[in-house]
Design a protein around this motif. Structure first.
Motif, PDB file in Angstrom:
ATOM      1  N   THR A   1       0.670  -1.009  -0.057  1.00 43.36           N
ATOM      2  CA  THR A   1       0.051  -0.077   0.200  1.00 43.36           C
ATOM      3  C   THR A   1       1.037   0.899   0.215  1.00 43.36           C
ATOM      4  O   THR A   1       0.725   2.418  -0.611  1.00 43.36           O
ATOM      5  N   VAL A   2       1.726   0.975   0.709  1.00 45.19           N
ATOM      6  CA  VAL A   2       2.815   2.450   0.985  1.00 45.19           C
ATOM      7  C   VAL A   2       2.935   2.723  -0.533  1.00 45.19           C
ATOM      8  O   VAL A   2       3.741   3.288  -0.869  1.00 45.19           O
TER       9      VAL A   2
ATOM     10  N   ALA B   1       4.788   5.540   7.334  1.00 40.30           N
ATOM     11  CA  ALA B   1       3.755   4.526   7.944  1.00 40.30           C
ATOM     12  C   ALA B   1       4.048   3.413   8.542  1.00 40.30           C
ATOM     13  O   ALA B   1       3.803   2.741   9.304  1.00 40.30           O
ATOM     14  N   LEU B   2       5.627   2.714   8.320  1.00 43.78           N
ATOM     15  CA  LEU B   2       5.261   1.551   8.026  1.00 43.78           C
ATOM     16  C   LEU B   2       6.592   1.302   9.181  1.00 43.78           C
ATOM     17  O   LEU B   2       7.189   0.242  10.426  1.00 43.78           O
ATOM     18  N   PHE B   3       7.589   2.581  10.033  1.00 47.43           N
ATOM     19  CA  PHE B   3       8.176   2.653  11.613  1.00 47.43           C
ATOM     20  C   PHE B   3       7.687   2.388  12.267  1.00 47.43           C
ATOM     21  O   PHE B   3       7.651   1.432  13.202  1.00 47.43           O
ATOM     22  N   LYS B   4       6.159   3.016  12.991  1.00 48.09           N
ATOM     23  CA  LYS B   4       5.483   2.480  14.044  1.00 48.09           C
ATOM     24  C   LYS B   4       4.310   2.395  14.066  1.00 48.09           C
ATOM     25  O   LYS B   4       3.815   3.286  12.609  1.00 48.09           O
ATOM     26  N   LYS B   5       3.372   2.115  14.721  1.00 46.01           N
ATOM     27  CA  LYS B   5       1.930   1.687  14.580  1.00 46.01           C
ATOM     28  C   LYS B   5       1.319   3.277  14.802  1.00 46.01           C
ATOM     29  O   LYS B   5       0.082   2.895  13.629  1.00 46.01           O
ATOM     30  N   ARG B   6       1.027   4.257  15.459  1.00 44.61           N
ATOM     31  CA  ARG B   6       0.990   5.466  15.411  1.00 44.61           C
ATOM     32  C   ARG B   6       1.127   5.556  14.380  1.00 44.61           C
ATOM     33  O   ARG B   6       0.087   6.975  13.756  1.00 44.61           O
ATOM     34  N   TRP B   7       2.127   6.320  13.957  1.00 38.44           N
ATOM     35  CA  TRP B   7       2.661   6.799  12.729  1.00 38.44           C
ATOM     36  C   TRP B   7       2.037   6.313  11.269  1.00 38.44           C
ATOM     37  O   TRP B   7       0.936   7.641  10.613  1.00 38.44           O
ATOM     38  N   GLY B   8       1.558   5.036  11.264  1.00 40.84           N
ATOM     39  CA  GLY B   8       0.851   4.038  10.459  1.00 40.84           C
ATOM     40  C   GLY B   8      -0.870   4.680  10.390  1.00 40.84           C
ATOM     41  O   GLY B   8      -1.218   5.041   9.087  1.00 40.84           O
TER      42      GLY B   8
ATOM     43  N   TYR C   1     -12.125   1.635  -3.549  1.00 36.01           N
ATOM     44  CA  TYR C   1     -11.247   1.635  -2.838  1.00 36.01           C
ATOM     45  C   TYR C   1     -10.676   2.142  -1.420  1.00 36.01           C
ATOM     46  O   TYR C   1     -10.441   1.479  -0.632  1.00 36.01           O
ATOM     47  N   GLN C   2     -10.196   2.806  -2.170  1.00 35.14           N
ATOM     48  CA  GLN C   2      -9.397   3.985  -0.913  1.00 35.14           C
ATOM     49  C   GLN C   2     -10.402   4.958  -0.106  1.00 35.14           C
ATOM     50  O   GLN C   2      -9.790   5.101   0.757  1.00 35.14           O
ATOM     51  N   MET C   3     -11.432   5.266  -1.015  1.00 35.35           N
ATOM     52  CA  MET C   3     -12.582   6.043   0.261  1.00 35.35           C
ATOM     53  C   MET C   3     -13.461   5.725   0.730  1.00 35.35           C
ATOM     54  O   MET C   3     -13.506   6.045   1.906  1.00 35.35           O
ATOM     55  N   THR C   4     -13.316   4.186   0.479  1.00 32.55           N
ATOM     56  CA  THR C   4     -14.286   2.874   1.980  1.00 32.55           C
ATOM     57  C   THR C   4     -12.872   3.207   2.593  1.00 32.55           C
ATOM     58  O   THR C   4     -13.435   2.685   4.056  1.00 32.55           O
ATOM     59  N   GLY C   5     -11.944   3.115   2.633  1.00 31.84           N
ATOM     60  CA  GLY C   5     -10.743   3.006   3.881  1.00 31.84           C
ATOM     61  C   GLY C   5     -10.308   1.112   4.013  1.00 31.84           C
ATOM     62  O   GLY C   5      -9.401   1.136   4.704  1.00 31.84           O
ATOM     63  N   LEU C   6     -10.802   0.264   3.062  1.00 33.34           N
ATOM     64  CA  LEU C   6     -10.370  -0.658   3.470  1.00 33.34           C
ATOM     65  C   LEU C   6      -8.675  -1.063   2.850  1.00 33.34           C
ATOM     66  O   LEU C   6      -8.534  -1.918   3.292  1.00 33.34           O
ATOM     67  N   ILE C   7      -8.666  -0.173   1.842  1.00 35.54           N
ATOM     68  CA  ILE C   7      -7.580  -0.245   1.549  1.00 35.54           C
ATOM     69  C   ILE C   7      -6.139  -0.067   3.080  1.00 35.54           C
ATOM     70  O   ILE C   7      -5.319  -0.417   2.815  1.00 35.54           O
ATOM     71  N   PHE C   8      -6.767   1.080   3.890  1.00 30.99           N
ATOM     72  CA  PHE C   8      -5.787   0.770   4.720  1.00 30.99           C
ATOM     73  C   PHE C   8      -6.255   0.243   6.422  1.00 30.99           C
ATOM     74  O   PHE C   8      -5.421  -0.005   6.912  1.00 30.99           O
TER      75      PHE C   8
END
Length: 440
Positions: free
Chosen positions: A170-171, A245-252, A276-283
């Motif tokens: 994703t990133v 976003a990969l380094f820490k959970k909160r950052w992600g 897919y992005q607008m629904t938030g499913l990608i995240f």
């Protein structure tokens, strides 16, 4: 450097519940199934135009498109596999087969007209999930294993690394998008907002020429160049800085929320949809959806326990034909037997509703639940909330202001006798119904 490596290793091999991987599987499966069903006719029409066929990706070697009848059967087969992927049935076989066929199918779809890059992340997510143990929970396979007495899978790093890999994919998609902007002809004009403003203007002109409606916020913000400066900088930060976003959970989580908001901003400014992005499913891989599910189920069980222990009694006007019809309606749709009934004219009503109770001044319906009394539209909606589906969906009407709901209720209550008539006396329930009545 060592700290960074340790942080990545910890994130990569984190012990994760199999439910998280399963929920991502179900989410991706439901979205792809929606796409296949909603675009089915369009896709069948598309492949008839053989002149537009220009194979890409893994299908670069194809000289001619598939026969239309064969493509129809492939589409049906993919839909069947999609359903099995969601259900998690014989996943060691159906998972990889669905993943590979999805990759080939969407590559074939991209061989017509433009390449729809916004679905690439979905395909890559499914490709990962199809080859890992994403059906060890919330699946028919896990249900069968549970019935056979096999151990329930617990949090383990084998479920963590696929989630981490999905995060990387994703990133990576957003990072490549940011690099492409910088490496392109417009380069750093994206940072000052001029490139974005020009793109928004071109999109609006195109829509105007084609007779389409412009995006909701276009006319409001186009003249404010400083807004585009801010949006341009934020877009580049979210895309080029996505690997952070990969380094820490909160950052992600923070990055996922901001990027999700960015897509909604694109929609409101340009009218461009990325479902897919607008629904938030990608995240979902950056979040902890299994905890949301467990919290919801825990609250649901708690509510059911309360409703089982508490006595929910509906007091109704026993001589009102409408009220009696409503009680029969509730009784036949209350499969869990949550409610008991008694007429307002009964001694039970006099006893339970207290000394201030007056039949002449009261509502035609009173719900006593958990030691609290509800009247008018509040009572009706709380009753509806506990009925069987789809009647329980009527509870959404609670968002209507109470004064409007109660106003309508009062009109019907005042006119109930003239509109629907009276019973000579409280109707006697059938033997099956008597156990639901406290008094009749």
């Amino acid at each position: 450097m060592k700290t960074i490596i340790n942080a990545i290793a910890k994130r990569w091999f984190e012990a994760v519940s199999p439910k998280r991987l399963a929920l991502i599987r179900i989410a991706t499966g439901c979205f792809s199934l929606w796409y296949l069903l909603s675009r089915f006719d369009m896709l069948q029409r598309m492949v008839r135009d053989t002149s537009a066929f220009d194979p890409v990706g893994l299908l670069f070697w194809m000289k001619d498109p598939l026969p239309t009848d064969l493509f129809w059967w492939i589409s049906i087969g993919l839909i069947v596999l999609n359903v099995l992927y969601i259900l998690g049935w014989k996943f060691r076989i159906t998972g990889p087969v669905f993943a590979i066929l999805t990759l080939l199918f969407f590559t074939y779809r991209n061989s017509w007209s433009m390449i729809y890059h916004n679905r690439n992340a979905l395909v890559l997510h499914i490709l990962i999930l199809g080859f890992v143990a994403s059906a060890d929970a919330l699946s028919l396979d896990s249900w069968k294993n549970h019935r056979k007495g096999r151990t329930v899978k617990k949090a383990h790093w084998q479920y963590g690394w696929p989630v981490a890999l999905i995060c990387v994919v994703t990133v990576g998609a957003y990072f490549l998008s940011g690099v492409a902007k910088i490496a392109g002809d417009l380069a750093w004009e994206w940072a000052n907002g001029s490139a974005m403003r020009s793109q928004v203007a071109v999109d609006a002109i195109r829509k105007s020429v084609l007779g389409a409606e412009t995006a909701p916020l276009f006319n409001l913000i186009y003249e404010h160049t400083w807004l585009f400066l801010g949006m341009g900088i934020l877009t580049l930060v979210l895309e080029v800085g996505a690997p952070m976003a990969l380094f820490k959970k909160r950052w992600g989580v923070f990055w996922a929320v901001l990027t999700w908001m960015m897509h909604w901003g694109i929609f409101f400014i340009m009218g461009i949809r990325f479902p897919y992005q607008m629904t938030g499913l990608i995240f979902l891989s950056f979040l902890e959806p299994e905890k949301w599910m467990d919290t919801f189920l825990r609250k649901r069980r708690h509510r059911d326990e309360i409703s089982e222990k508490a006595t929910s009694i509906i007091f109704f006007d026993g001589i009102c034909s409408l009220c009696n019809a409503w009680i029969r309606f509730v009784m036949h749709r209350d499969s869990h037997g949550r409610f008991r009934f008694a007429p307002l004219q009964s001694a039970t009503a006099q006893k339970m509703l207290g000394p201030d109770f007056s039949l002449e001044k009261t509502s035609s319906l009173i719900l006593v639940e958990g030691g609290q009394s509800y009247t008018k539209s509040d009572a009706v909606l709380r009753i509806a909330q506990n009925l069987d589906f789809p009647w329980n969906t009527a509870y959404v009407l609670r968002w209507i202001p109470r004064f409007l709901r109660n106003g309508i209720y009062d009109v019907v209550a005042r006119s109930r006798y003239s509109w629907f008539g009276k019973e000579a006396e409280c109707p006697i329930p059938t033997p099956e119904e008597r156990m639901r009545f406290l008094e009749f």
